[in-house]
Structures are given as C-alpha cells and as structure tokens.
Motif scaffolding. Structure first.
Motif, short mmCIF file in Angstrom:
data_model
loop_
_atom_site.label_atom_id
_atom_site.label_comp_id
_atom_site.label_asym_id
_atom_site.label_seq_id
_atom_site.Cartn_x
_atom_site.Cartn_y
_atom_site.Cartn_z
N GLU A 38 0.93 -1.37 0.10
CA GLU A 38 -0.21 0.12 -0.11
C GLU A 38 0.98 1.18 -0.06
O GLU A 38 2.08 1.35 0.75
N ARG A 40 0.99 5.94 0.11
CA ARG A 40 0.20 6.93 0.68
C ARG A 40 0.95 8.29 -0.06
O ARG A 40 2.31 7.97 0.31
N PHE A 59 -2.73 -1.79 -9.95
CA PHE A 59 -3.05 -0.68 -9.17
C PHE A 59 -4.33 -0.61 -8.64
O PHE A 59 -5.42 -0.52 -9.75
N VAL A 61 -6.77 2.07 -6.73
CA VAL A 61 -6.94 3.34 -6.26
C VAL A 61 -7.85 3.29 -5.07
O VAL A 61 -9.07 2.98 -5.22
N VAL A 66 -6.12 9.67 -9.41
CA VAL A 66 -4.76 9.60 -9.92
C VAL A 66 -4.97 9.44 -11.38
O VAL A 66 -5.53 8.91 -12.04
N ALA A 79 -11.05 6.62 -6.72
CA ALA A 79 -11.26 5.57 -5.77
C ALA A 79 -12.05 4.60 -6.41
O ALA A 79 -13.12 4.79 -6.55
N VAL A 95 -0.40 11.24 -8.47
CA VAL A 95 -1.53 11.52 -7.48
C VAL A 95 -2.06 13.27 -7.68
O VAL A 95 -1.36 14.11 -7.85
N GLY A 100 -3.41 10.81 -2.10
CA GLY A 100 -4.02 9.25 -2.71
C GLY A 100 -3.53 8.29 -1.87
O GLY A 100 -2.11 8.35 -1.31
N ARG A 101 -4.21 6.93 -2.26
CA ARG A 101 -3.81 5.87 -1.33
C ARG A 101 -3.97 4.98 -2.40
O ARG A 101 -5.07 4.91 -2.99
N LEU A 102 -2.79 4.02 -2.71
CA LEU A 102 -3.09 2.94 -3.65
C LEU A 102 -2.63 1.46 -3.07
O LEU A 102 -1.74 1.60 -2.34
N HIS A 104 -0.77 -1.67 -4.36
CA HIS A 104 -0.06 -2.18 -5.80
C HIS A 104 -0.03 -3.89 -5.46
O HIS A 104 0.39 -4.08 -4.41
#
Length: 142
Positions: A38, A40, A59, A61, A66, A79, A95, A100-102, A104
C-alpha cells in the motif's frame, strides 16, 4: 505457503519525504508468487514512467484521484478504479490535488526489495532511485 491476513495498519512501513509504502505481503510470505503493498502519496507525487521487465503491476486506487499513463494513453482514475500494467508496458502515475492511497500488486513477487532498498538509500542520503530501479529490472522512460 500459509494463508495470511493483514489487518489495516499492519505491514512493513517505509516512510519517504512525500510518500510512504507499507509492504503487506512479501515474496517470502507467498512463495514468490506475489508482492502486495500500500502506498500513500502527497498531492502531485507519483512514479515517473517506467517499464518492469520481470513483473506485471496492478494498481487499485483506494483514495483520491490519480492520473495514470499506460502505454501511450493517459487515464484519470478515482477511488475504486483498477489499472493493470502488464510486464513490458510503459506506465506511471501522478496523484491528484487531495493526495492518494493505492494498493499495488506485483506478479510475480520481488519488488518489495526495491522499496526496501529505496528506503535504505534515502535514509543514508544516497537516493539514486534510477540506479535502484535498474537493479530490479525497471527501466525509467519518463
């Protein structure tokens, strides 16, 4: 190989200046099949365009908006959206203005070493990310 459940907030944290990575599942936990992490990101942060020679990257989101480059196309993903970057395909992301938070997912595993090495180099004041990328079969294109 055993099943693994990772609770929110758990994992191996690596903080950087304007982003952080948390390794959730590493090669040694998946018999080399998958790496899950993850990230951020602060607004405007991301990954410059690059190509993986040894793994595909998915990925998810989780928060924010993004902009992804995949091949020659650019896509805005919010998201809940998912992006697949097949092995050998140029991809990167930036981002949006809220950060953002992804999630992977790398298949097969191994890229957790890249994030560990990147963190160690940054902590030592020797953050040559392009050289570290090359060690993991990743070519920077943008």
């Amino acid at each position: 190989m055993e099943a693994k459940i990772v609770a929110p907030g758990d994992g191996e944290l690596h903080k950087f200046e304007d982003w952080a990575a948390v390794i959730k599942i590493a090669a040694e936990e998946s018999d080399g099949t998958v790496t899950v992490l993850e990230t951020r990101h602060d607004p405007g942060n991301g990954a410059s365009a690059h190509i993986h020679s040894g793994e595909s990257e998915i990925f998810v989101v989780m928060e924010g908006r993004v902009t992804f480059q995949v091949g020659d196309a650019s896509h805005e993903v919010e998201a809940g959206g998912i992006v697949f970057g097949p092995m050998g395909t140029i991809h990167g992301f930036e981002v949006g203005p809220t950060g953002g938070r992804l999630l992977h997912v790398f298949v097969p595993s191994g890229m957790e070493g890249y994030f560990r090495d990147q963190h160690d180099a940054a902590a030592a004041g020797d953050a040559d990310y392009i050289a570290i990328r090359r060690q993991y079969g990743v070519t920077t294109t943008g």
